[in-house]
Design an enzyme around this catalytic site. Structure first.
Site, PDB file in Angstrom:
ATOM      1  N   HIS A 124      12.820 -22.676 -58.779  1.00 34.87           N
ATOM      2  CA  HIS A 124      12.986 -22.744 -57.329  1.00 34.87           C
ATOM      3  C   HIS A 124      13.489 -21.393 -56.786  1.00 34.87           C
ATOM      4  O   HIS A 124      12.965 -20.883 -55.794  1.00 34.87           O
ATOM      5  CB  HIS A 124      13.953 -23.883 -56.980  1.00 34.87           C
ATOM      6  CG  HIS A 124      14.289 -23.986 -55.530  1.00 34.87           C
ATOM      7  ND1 HIS A 124      13.556 -24.747 -54.642  1.00 34.87           N
ATOM      8  CD2 HIS A 124      15.267 -23.388 -54.792  1.00 34.87           C
ATOM      9  CE1 HIS A 124      14.074 -24.619 -53.431  1.00 34.87           C
ATOM     10  NE2 HIS A 124      15.117 -23.793 -53.486  1.00 34.87           N
ATOM     11  N   GLU A 125      14.468 -20.806 -57.465  1.00 35.29           N
ATOM     12  CA  GLU A 125      14.996 -19.507 -57.016  1.00 35.29           C
ATOM     13  C   GLU A 125      13.940 -18.406 -57.150  1.00 35.29           C
ATOM     14  O   GLU A 125      13.803 -17.554 -56.274  1.00 35.29           O
ATOM     15  CB  GLU A 125      16.248 -19.131 -57.825  1.00 35.29           C
ATOM     16  CG  GLU A 125      17.451 -20.039 -57.584  1.00 35.29           C
ATOM     17  CD  GLU A 125      17.832 -20.152 -56.114  1.00 35.29           C
ATOM     18  OE1 GLU A 125      17.724 -19.142 -55.388  1.00 35.29           O
ATOM     19  OE2 GLU A 125      18.220 -21.249 -55.692  1.00 35.29           O
ATOM     20  N   HIS A 128      11.593 -18.564 -54.301  1.00 37.99           N
ATOM     21  CA  HIS A 128      12.121 -17.894 -53.105  1.00 37.99           C
ATOM     22  C   HIS A 128      11.838 -16.392 -53.201  1.00 37.99           C
ATOM     23  O   HIS A 128      11.469 -15.744 -52.224  1.00 37.99           O
ATOM     24  CB  HIS A 128      13.640 -18.084 -52.990  1.00 37.99           C
ATOM     25  CG  HIS A 128      14.069 -19.359 -52.322  1.00 37.99           C
ATOM     26  ND1 HIS A 128      13.619 -19.744 -51.085  1.00 37.99           N
ATOM     27  CD2 HIS A 128      14.949 -20.320 -52.725  1.00 37.99           C
ATOM     28  CE1 HIS A 128      14.205 -20.900 -50.758  1.00 37.99           C
ATOM     29  NE2 HIS A 128      15.000 -21.282 -51.737  1.00 37.99           N
ATOM     30  N   GLU A 180      12.266 -24.060 -48.158  1.00 44.60           N
ATOM     31  CA  GLU A 180      12.671 -24.904 -49.289  1.00 44.60           C
ATOM     32  C   GLU A 180      11.469 -25.654 -49.857  1.00 44.60           C
ATOM     33  O   GLU A 180      11.280 -25.718 -51.068  1.00 44.60           O
ATOM     34  CB  GLU A 180      13.736 -25.922 -48.855  1.00 44.60           C
ATOM     35  CG  GLU A 180      15.087 -25.299 -48.590  1.00 44.60           C
ATOM     36  CD  GLU A 180      15.598 -24.502 -49.766  1.00 44.60           C
ATOM     37  OE1 GLU A 180      15.921 -25.101 -50.794  1.00 44.60           O
ATOM     38  OE2 GLU A 180      15.644 -23.274 -49.676  1.00 44.60           O
TER      39      GLU A 180
END
Ligand code: ZN
Length: 268
Positions: A124-125, A128, A180
């Site tokens: 997830h990071e 981003h 997100e």
């Protein structure tokens, strides 16, 4: 100048600079080129090495880096250098700063039940980072002032201010719901391609939500930058289940337990 003039100037500049997106995000304006972003990341990283308590334990950093690089190798920005850092901090959190730097807290390492859950938060990071949400935020905040002075760190007080926000979960670090969603979607794909069971992202997010009730202070920093809801988790699970079945996806590995015992002392 009229607002519309400023806006069109802004947009044409964005077009001239090729919008500088990686091509995977949904195209918020980004006035920072990829090479500028990586340069910026180096400066941020040097500053954070002073500001944070980083863990130097080789086996721990190697473990986190291996998972990180495996995920990165499945992304659109695999040809950029990425670096993974471990922070001695009991808070359950991980964060990315512009320029391919991902930070994982020892509190997160302790909180995961398996490698897929760790890979879930990291994916997830990384997403981003690949979507370049950080420099999109900076573009929004600084607009045309995001010139060489800011980018090349000639204005240390601004660099400090940006870093304090990024790390402390300030306005600049606050991702929008669509950011997100985008990072979840990409993250699930990266996990799947890298051979980690994407279900791990869903179970880790559930854990974070339940910790929010039982130990809110431990997850405060995560929630300050990542709005997380039940519906987001449901979307992650639905996406994971739509992927074609794949044999041998990793949930557990043989190393996490020893890494957890190595970092235990940082969480006391
Ligand atoms: Zn996020």
């Amino acid at each position: 100048m009229k607002i519309t003039t400023i806006l069109s100037l802004f947009l044409s500049l964005a077009l001239v600079s090729g919008c500088a997106t990686s091509g995977v995000n949904r195209g918020d304006v980004n006035l920072v080129s990829l090479s500028e972003e990586w340069q910026m990341g180096q400066q941020f990283e040097q500053q954070l090495a002073k500001d944070l308590k980083l863990v130097n334990d080789r086996a721990t950093v190697a473990y986190v880096s291996r998972i990180g690089q495996q995920l990165v190798s499945q992304t659109e920005l695999r040809n950029q250098p990425w670096e993974f850092h471990v922070v001695a901090d009991p808070a359950i959190n991980a964060f990315n700063i512009p320029g391919g730097h991902v930070y994982v807290n020892t509190g997160l390492l302790a909180a995961v039940d398996n490698a897929a859950e760790l890979a879930g938060v990291m994916a997830h990071e990384i997403a981003h980072g690949v979507s370049r949400h950080g420099t999109e935020r900076l573009t929004k905040a600084y607009g045309l002032n995001i010139g060489a002075g800011l980018l090349l760190g000639q204005d240390p007080s601004t660099t400090q201010k940006i870093l304090a926000q990024l790390v402390g979960g300030g306005a600049l670090a606050k991702f929008s719901r669509s950011d997100e969603r985008e990072s979840d979607e990409l993250g699930v794909l990266y996990m799947y391609r890298a051979g980690y069971d994407p279900e791990g992202m869903a179970t880790m997010f559930e854990k974070l939500l339940s910790q929010r009730k039982s130990r809110p202070s431990a997850v405060q920093s995560f929630f300050s930058s990542h709005p997380l809801t039940e519906s987001r988790i449901a979307a992650v699970r639905a996406e994971a289940r739509q992927l074609p079945p794949k044999r041998g996806l990793t949930t557990r590995d043989g190393e996490l337990a020893s890494v957890q015992s190595r970092v235990g002392r940082y969480n006391r």
